[in-house]
Design a protein around this motif. Structure first.
Motif: not given
Ligand code: FAD
Lengths: 295, 147, 779
Positions: C344-356
Motif C-alpha cells: 500500500p505504501n511504496y517509496h522508490a528513489e534512484f540516482r543514475a550515475v556515470f562511471t568509467n
C-alpha cells in the motif's frame, strides 16, 4: 583477434625441429596441440617470428611402458591418458588428473608435453608430474638431457627448457598396487583451471602410511610439493592425525597469490580441505590395492 | 595489484646505494632492458623486451625516479606500452643497514591494460620472478665488485 | 479435420536450416571486393587523448582508410542520438562515434581502420600512436555518486545523470505504525549477456542506385534504418537494414547506435566497396553494453502478522560512461520490486550515475532481477525475524485473482500506469511448493543433514512486465502456390518466431505451419516497427500477425464465397482449402483463392479492399501485459569448498496463452541457465583503475551443461485480456527470480550459520568469506 605475421615451419623429424629451434632461438615457438599457444597468438600476447609445428613428427607419437616408466612422447594428446587402460594401472594419478583439464575437445588436441612446457601454475598435469617425480626429456642440437619435474618448473609459464630445446618426452615412474592416488580440485566450473588442486598419493603397509606424495596446483607460482606434509603422514601412527597434520602443514606453508577468483586465504583453505579429502581417497585406494582412477 | 618482498644483498648499504644510483647499472640488471636514454633529470626513455615463455613483448616507455633519499629509500615510476597493452608500476625500495649486508624491502603497485589484463592472475607471480632476477643480478654485481 | 496449430508443441521451422549450417549470420555475408574493418579502442578507463598519429597505419600497403574523430563528417562528430528521454534525466550524455578528446571507458572507440583483410587491419591498428594522459578512474558506484575521484563528464559538474522518485501512499506514515521495520543494503553487480554471435555489421553502398544496404546483428533493424537515413541524409526508402539470423540478442543488441553501426556504412560509402566488421569476443566484453550494477538501501515495514505496510528503496544505478538508453533499467527495477504483493505504501528513489565503465542498457531481466532480489530478500529476512514460514508471509501478501486489473500506482517504462492485467499468484506458489513437496521439506532436509549433506530449498516469486507498445505490424500474403508469406518488423534472435508466428497464421488460415514462411528483421520486407525487446514480440507482433491473418481469412472467405457460390458464413478454412461446411467436396484451395483475388480482367469488388489475398495490420496495445511465476530449487552447498550444486529446479510459469510450449520451455531453460550464470558463475570484475579483469571466457564463467540442472517446467495459463491472442511475454521469466532463489537456498542449506546474503552474484570466494565471518561470529 588475429595473430601478427609469423613464419611457419613443420619439420618431420626431431632433428629438423631442433635445427629450426637452434637457428631461431627465442624467436621461435613450438606448436603442439595449440590449445594455449593459438589463443596467445590471436590475442597478440605471443609474437614469435617462427612457429614450429611438431604435429608432423610421427616419431614423437608414443605412449609406452618401459622398465617401470610410462613414456609419453611430445605428440601424445591428453585424451589418451584417460582412454588407454594401461595408464590407470601404471600411473593412475595421470588418468585422474587429466580429467580436470578443460573439456574433451581441449584434451583431444592438447598434448601432455605441451601442458608441461606451458607451465601454467594452476594446471593439473604439472602438479601431477611433480607429485610422482616425473622426468622431462629435452632435446637440442647439443644433445639430450633429463630434467626432474621439480627442477623443470621455474616460474609462472616459465620452465628450465632453453629456447633451443624441444621437450620430446615426459617420463612418469609407474607405481605399485600398494600405492593409492587421488587428484581433487576446486574450480568454479567444471573444466576451468583449478582455484586449487591437490595430487595425493599414499603407500600403505600394515595399515600405516609408509610413503606419501602431495603436490599442489594453483597454490604458488609453480607446482609445489610439500615434503613436510608427506613426512607428517608417515610419522603419525594414526591416519586421521596424520591427515590433519598434513592439512595444517599445507595451510601453514603454502602462500598462493590471490586473484580475481580466489583470495590467497581461500586458496590456502582449499589446499587444506583438499589435502584431507584427497588423502582419504588415496588411502582408501591404497588399502584396497585399487590404485586409483575408479571414480 | 600490490606485490612486495624482501631480499638480502651481500654488501654494505653505501655500496648498494651507489649501485642503485647508477642508472646504467640499474638498467643492466633490469630483466629485458634494451635501452635506457636519459631525457631529463631523473627521467628516462626505456625499451624493454620482456618474455615470459610464449608471452613476449617489446615495451616502450618512460622511467622516472620519483624519490631518492640516500641511502635508504628509492622510488621509481615506470610506464610501458606494447602491442599487448600497457603496464604502469610504482616501485619502492627501502634499504636497511645490516652491517656487511643490506636488507631490501621492496613493494610494487602494478597496473596493466589491454590484452595483458587477461593474464592478471599470473602477474604477481611474474613480477616477483622478475624482481628476483633483478636482485640476483644486483647481488652478483655487488659481489663481483667487492674487493 | 482441422488441426490446431496454436498451442501445439511444434518443432521449429528454422531448425533444419540452422542445424545444417545454412543460417545467415552477419559474418556469413560475403560480397565481392569486401574490405575488413577494425576498431582501435581505448585501453584506459579514463584518459585525455593528447595526440593521435595515424601516419604509419596509413602507410601500411593493405590499408585503405583510417578514421579518427577529426576525419568524421560534422553530423557524426556530435554525440550519437539520445534514445529514450525522460524528464528526470537531466544529463542525457550519449557516446561518440569516435572519441574526440577524452575516453571514458576501456573499449571506447578511438580510431577505425579499413584494410583488405582483418589481419592487415589489426596489424595497422597497432601502428596508430595515441598519447593518453590517464585520469583517475571512476569505478566504485558509491564514490561515483559522490563525485569521487573524478567527473566522467566534467561539463555537467556531477556524476549523477538523473534523480527520480516515485511514491505510492505514504511510506513514512506506514513505517510509524509498523511492528517490524527491517533495513538492509543490497548489491547487484555487473553482468553481461554473452550472445554466441557477437555484434557485426556489413555495409554496401550502391552509388548508382544510391542505395545503402546494411546487415547488422541488431534487435532493432527498423530504428537503425531510420537513424542511418537521418545521419547520412538519405531517404528511409534508400536504406535497407537486414538483421538476418541473429545469434542471440538478450537486450544489448537493441541499443542504437553502437559506433560501428555508423562507421561501417560511412566507410562503405567513402570507399565505394563493401566493408565488414565483426566484433571479436575481447571487444565484446568491453564494447557491447553491460547491465546490472545497482546498490539498494531498502526497507520494509510490516505488522506483527507479516502484512506488508510499506516498502522503501533508495538506490544507485550504474549507467556506465554514457546513458543513451535513458532510465529504462532503473525504472523497470523499481517497478518490478513490488512483484505479486500488495504494497500500500511504496517509496522508490534512484540516482543514475556515470562511471568509467562500459555503457549500461537492458540485458535480459533489465532491472527485474534486481527488484525481485530486493523484495524477496526483504520478505525472507522479515519472515525469519517474525518467526514465520517464508511461504506463509508471501501468501498473506499476495494480490488475489479477483483484484485484477490491479493498479500498482506507479508509472512504468512505457510511461503508462503500472496496471497488472491478470494473473493467479497464489496458485503459482502452491503449485511450486507442491512440486518440491515443501510441507515435507524439514524432514527431507534433516535426512540430507544426517548424511552429512547441506541441501537448501529456495523459492522466489516474480511478476514480469512485458509486451509493451508502442506497436508492431505485419503483412500476411497468400500466394497462388498456397504458401503463406508473413513479414513483420520485429527481428528475431533465436526465439523461434519463424515457428510461433507461423502457428498464429496457420491457426487462422487452416494451413500447415510448414507452409507459412515468416520474414523478420528486413526493412526491405516490412518497414514499420520498433524492435524485439521487453519480451514483447509474441505479444505485440503476435497480435498484429493475428489481426492480419484474420483479415486475410475474412477476405479468403469473401473471395471463395463467390467461387463456391456459397455464403461466407457456410465456409470453413482447413488443410489449405476453403470448403463448404458439411460438403467437403465443394472446396477450392487457398492458392486458387489467391489467384482469383488477383484477376487479370474483370472487376474487384470494393469490399475486397484491393487485390490479392493479403492484409497488413498493426497492433498497438494500451499498456503492457504481466506474466508471473515462481521458481523453486534444491541446492546443495559444500560449505568447505564454498561451491554449489543444483539438485532440482522447478519453474511454474504463467505467460497467458501459450503459442508453442516447446519454444516456451526453451525460453525458460535458457533463462534459468543465464540466471544461474548471473547468480554464481559469471562476473565482470574490475580493478581500481577500471580495467576489466574477467574479459574472456577463461575468467567469465558461463555455466555449462555440467552446472545446469534439468529444469522442470509447469505451465499455468491466465490469458491477458489486453490482446486478441491472450499472450504475455515469456522472454525473461527464466532469469528474473534466480538470484533471489539462490540466496534463499544457500541460507536454508546453512541455516545454522544464520547467513544473510545481500549481494549477487555470489561466487565461491565470496561465499567462503560469508561462511568464515559467520563461523567466527558463531564461535
Ligand atoms: C578452453 C580451454 C580450457 C583449458 N582448461 C585447462 C585446464 O583446466 N587445465 C589445464 O592444465 N589446461 C587447460 N587448458 C590448456 C590446455 O591444457 C593446453 O593444451 C596445454 O596447456 C598446452 O598444450 P598444447 O599441446 O595445446 O600446447 P600448445 O598450445 O601448442 O603450446 C603451449 C606452449 O608450450 C610450448 N610447447 C608445446 N609443446 C612443446 C614441446 N614439445 N617442447 C617445447 N615447447 C613446447 C609452446 O611453444 C607454447 O609456448 C585449456 C585450454 C583451453 C583452450
Amino acid at each position: 583477434m588475429k595473430p601478427p605475421v609469423f613464419d611457419y615451419q613443420d619439420p618431420a623429424s626431431v632433428e629438423e625441429a631442433v635445427d629450426v629451434l637452434a637457428r631461431h632461438g627465442a624467436a621461435a615457438k613450438v606448436l603442439a596441440g595449440g590449445q594455449s599457444l593459438v589463443p596467445l597468438l590471436n590475442l597478440r600476447l605471443a609474437r614469435p617470428e617462427v612457429v614450429v609445428d611438431i604435429n608432423r613428427i610421427d616419431a614423437l607419437d608414443y605412449l609406452t611402458e618401459e622398465s617401470g616408466w610410462l613414456r609419453v612422447g611430445a605428440r601424445v594428446r591428453q585424451r589418451r591418458l584417460e582412454r588407454e587402460g594401461d595408464v590407470r594401472r601404471t600411473v593412475p594419478l595421470l588418468a585422474e588428473a587429466v580429467r580436470f583439464v578443460g573439456h574433451p575437445q581441449i584434451r583431444n588436441r592438447g598434448t601432455v608435453c605441451g601442458s608441461l612446457a606451458h607451465a601454467d601454475p594452476a594446471a593439473e598435469l604439472p602438479a601431477a608430474a611433480v607429485a610422482v617425480g616425473a622426468r622431462l626429456v629435452a632435446h637440442s642440437r647439443s644433445g639430450i638431457r633429463e630434467i626432474p619435474a621439480e627442477e623443470f618448473f621455474t616460474g609462472p609459464l616459465t620452465t628450465a627448457l632453453r629456447p633451443d630445446e624441444l621437450l620430446v618426452e615426459a617420463r612418469f615412474p609407474c607405481t605399485g598396487p600398494d600405492w593409492g592416488w587421488a587428484f581433487l580440485e576446486v574450480s568454479n566450473r567444471h573444466g576451468d583451471y583449478a582455484l586449487c588442486g591437490v595430487a595425493a598419493g599414499v603407500r600403505a603397509r600394515d595399515g600405516r602410511v609408509q610413503d606419501a606424495r602431495l603436490a599442489y596446483a594453483g597454490a604458488g607460482p609453480v607446482p609445489v610439493r610439500l615434503r613436510q606434509a608427506e613426512v607428517a603422514l608417515v610419522e603419525h601412527a594414526d591416519l586421521e592425525e596424520g591427515i590433519r597434520a598434513a592439512a595444517a602443514e599445507a595451510r601453514r606453508v603454502l602462500r598462493p597469490d590471490g586473484d580475481l577468483h580466489a583470495s590467497s586465504e581461500f586458496r590456502r583453505h582449499l589446499a587444506a580441505v583438499l589435502t584431507a579429502r584427497a588423502l582419504r581417497l588415496a588411502w582408501s585406494r591404497a588399502s584396497t590395492c585399487s590404485g586409483g582412477a575408479h571414480a | 595489484m600490490r606485490i612486495e618482498g624482501t631480499e638480502t644483498l651481500h654488501a654494505p648499504r653505501d655500496r648498494v646505494w651507489a649501485l642503485l644510483d647508477d642508472p646504467q647499472a640499474l638498467a643492466s640488471c633490469t630483466p629485458g632492458m634494451q635501452e635506457l636514454r636519459p631525457t631529463g633529470p631523473d627521467e628516462f626513455e626505456a625499451v624493454l623486451s620482456i618474455g615470459i615463455a610464449a608471452v613476449r613483448g617489446t615495451y616502450k616507455g618512460k622511467l622516472r625516479i620519483t624519490e631518492r633519499t640516500p641511502p635508504e629509500r628509492y622510488a621509481v615510476q615506470v610506464e610501458g606500452t606494447s602491442g599487448a597493452g600497457f603496464v604502469r608500476a610504482v616501485g619502492v625500495l627501502e634499504l636497511e643497514d645490516q652491517g656487511a649486508q643490506t636488507g631490501v624491502r621492496w613493494s610494487g603497485e602494478v597496473q596493466v591494460g589491454g590484452a595483458l589484463t587477461l593474464g592478471s592472475r599470473m602477474i604477481p607471480g611474474i613480477a616477483r620472478m622478475l624482481a628476483g632476477q633483478f636482485f640476483q643480478c644486483l647481488d652478483r654485481k655487488l659481489q663481483e665488485g667487492s674487493p | 479435420m482441422t488441426t490446431r496449430w496454436l498451442g501445439a508443441p511444434i518443432k521449429r521451422n528454422e531448425d533444419p536450416r540452422l542445424l545444417v549450417g545454412q543460417g545467415l549470420f552477419v559474418d556469413d555475408v560475403q560480397l565481392p571486393g569486401m574490405l575488413h574493418a577494425v576498431v582501435l579502442r581505448s585501453p584506459h578507463a579514463h584518459a585525455r587523448i593528447l595526440r593521435i598519429d595515424v601516419r604509419r597505419a596509413l602507410e601500411h600497403p593493405d590499408v585503405l582508410l583510417v578514421l579518427t574523430h577529426a576525419d568524421l563528417p560534422p553530423s557524426l562528430r556530435e554525440p550519437l542520438p539520445k534514445l529514450i528521454p525522460h524528464p528526470d534525466l537531466k544529463h542525457h550524455k550519449t557516446q561518440y562515434t569516435l572519441a574526440p578528446d577524452k575516453v571514458r571507458h576501456v573499449g571506447e572507440p578511438v580510431a577505425f581502420v579499413v584494410a583488405t583483410s582483418r589481419y592487415a587491419a589489426e596489424d595497422a591498428a597497432e601502428l596508430i600512436e595515441v598519447d593518453y594522459e590517464p585520469l583517475p578512474a571512476v569505478v566504485d558506484l558509491e564514490d561515483a555518486a559522490a563525485g569521487r575521484p573524478a567527473l566522467v563528464h566534467e561539463d555537467i559538474g556531477t556524476n549523477v545523470a538523473a534523480h527520480s522518485v516515485q511514491r505510492v501512499g505514504d511510506y513514512e506514515a506506514a513505517r510509524a505504525r509498523a511492528d517490524l521495520v527491517l533495513a538492509r543494503r543490497f548489491v547487484v553487480d555487473r553482468g553481461c549477456a554473452s550472445p554466441m554471435e557477437t555484434r557485426g555489421v556489413v555495409a554496401q553502398w550502391d552509388p548508382r542506385a544510391r542505395q545503402l544496404t546494411v546487415w547488422d546483428s541488431t534487435q532493432a533493424p527498423i530504428p537503425i534504418r531510420n537513424g542511418l537515413a537521418a545521419l547520412f541524409g538519405l531517404a528511409q526508402k534508400d536504406v535497407r537494414v537486414i538483421a538476418p539470423d541473429v545469434g542471440g540478442g538478450f537486450g544489448p543488441k537493441i541499443m542504437m547506435f553502437y559506433p560501428e553501426e555508423v562507421l561501417v556504412p560511412l566507410a562503405a560509402m567513402r570507399l565505394g566497396r563493401p566493408v565488414k566488421w565483426i566484433e571479436d569476443r575481447r571487444e565484446h566484453f568491453v564494447a557491447t553494453n553491460h547491465e546490472r550494477t545497482q546498490i539498494h538501501h531498502a526497507e520494509i515495514a510490516l505488522d506483527r502478522e507479516g502484512h506488508i505496510l510499506g516498502v522503501r528503496t533508495v538506490f544507485l544505478h550504474d549507467a556506465g560512461a554514457y546513458i543513451p538508453y535513458g532510465l529504462i533499467v532503473p525504472i523497470v527495477a523499481e517497478c518490478t520490486l513490488p512483484g505479486p504483493y500488495r504494497i500500500p505504501n511504496y517509496h522508490a528513489e534512484f540516482r543514475a550515475v556515470f562511471t568509467n565503465k562500459t555503457i549500461v542498457s537492458p540485458y535480459r531481466g533489465a532491472g527485474r532481477p534486481h527488484g525481485v532480489f530486493v523484495m524477496e530478500r526483504l520478505l525472507d529476512l522479515a519472515a525469519r525475524e517474525l518467526g514465520m514460514d517464508r511461504a506463509e508471509i508471501r501468501r498473506r501478501n499476495f494480490i488475489q485473482p479477483h483484484e485484477f486489473p490491479y493498479d500498482v500506482g506507479l508509472i512504468y517504462q512505457d510511461n503508462a500506469p503500472l496496471v497488472y492485467d491478470s494473473g493467479n499468484y497464489p496458485a503459482a506458489l502452491e503449485r511450486a511448493l507442491e512440486a518440491v513437496d515443501y510441507p515435507r521439506w524439514p524432514e527431507e532436509k534433516a535426512r540430507y543433514r544426517a548424511q552429512g549433506r547441506r541441501v537448501g530449498l529456495g523459492f522466489a516469486c516474480y511478476v514480469e512486465g512485458s509486451g509493451i507498445g508502442p506497436y508492431e505490424g505485419c503483412r500476411v500474403t497468400v500466394e497462388p502456390s498456397g504458401k503463406v508469406y508473413v513479414a513483420t518488423g520485429v527481428g528475431t534472435q533465436g526465439q523461434g518466431h519463424f515457428t510461433s508466428l507461423a502457428q498464429v497464421v496457420a491457426e487462422a488460415l487452416g494451413v500447415d505451419v510448414r507452409d507459412v514462411h515468416v520474414v523478420t528483421g528486413d526493412t526491405g520486407a516490412f518497414g514499420w516497427g520498433t524492435g524485439t525487446f521487453a519480451s514483447r514480440a509474441a505479444v505485440v507482433a503476435g497480435s498484429a500477425v493475428h489481426l492480419a491473418a484474420q483479415a486475410v481469412r475474412q477476405k479468403a472467405l469473401q473471395v471463395a464465397a463467390s467461387l463456391l457460390e456459397a455464403s461466407p458464413e457456410d465456409l470453413e478454412l482447413a488443410d489449405g482449402q476453403v470448403r463448404v461446411r458439411g460438403a467437403p467436396s465443394r472446396s477450392v484451395s487457398l492458392g486458387e483463392v489467391a489467384r482469383a483475388a488477383n484477376p487479370l480482367r474483370g472487376v474487384i469488388p470494393s469490399e475486397w479492399e484491393g487485390p490479392g489475398l493479403e492484409a497488413t495490420r498493426y497492433f498497438a496495445p494500451p499498456r503492457g501485459t504481466f506474466s508471473h511465476g515462481v521458481h523453486a530449487a534444491l541446492v546443495e552447498v559444500d560449505p568447505e569448498t564454498a561451491t554449489l550444486r543444483f539438485l532440482r529446479y522447478v519453474v511454474v510459469h504463467d505467460c497467458g496463452t501459450i503459442l508453442n510450449p516447446l519454444i516456451l520451455d526453451g525460453q525458460i531453460h535458457g533463462g534459468v541457465a543465464q540466471g544461474i550464470g548471473g547468480s554464481f558463475f559469471e562476473r565482470l570484475v574490475y580493478d581500481d583503475s577500471g580495467q576489466l579483469l574477467s574479459g574472456s571466457f577463461m575468467d567469465f564463467h558461463i555455466p555449462t551443461a555440467v552446472e545446469i540442472p534439468e529444469i522442470e517446467v509447469i505451465h499455468q495459463e491466465t490469458p491477458s485480456p489486453l490482446n486478441p491472442i491472450g499472450a504475455k511475454g515469456a522472454g525473461e521469466g527464466g532469469v528474473i527470480p534466480v538470484p533471489a532463489l539462490v540466496a534463499q537456498a544457500i541460507e536454508d542449506a546453512l541455516d545454522d550459520l544464520e547467513l544473510e546474503i545481500l549481494r549477487m552474484p555470489l561466487h565461491p570466494d565470496a561465499l567462503f568469506e560469508l561462511i568464515q565471518k559467520a563461523t567466527r561470529r558463531g564461535s
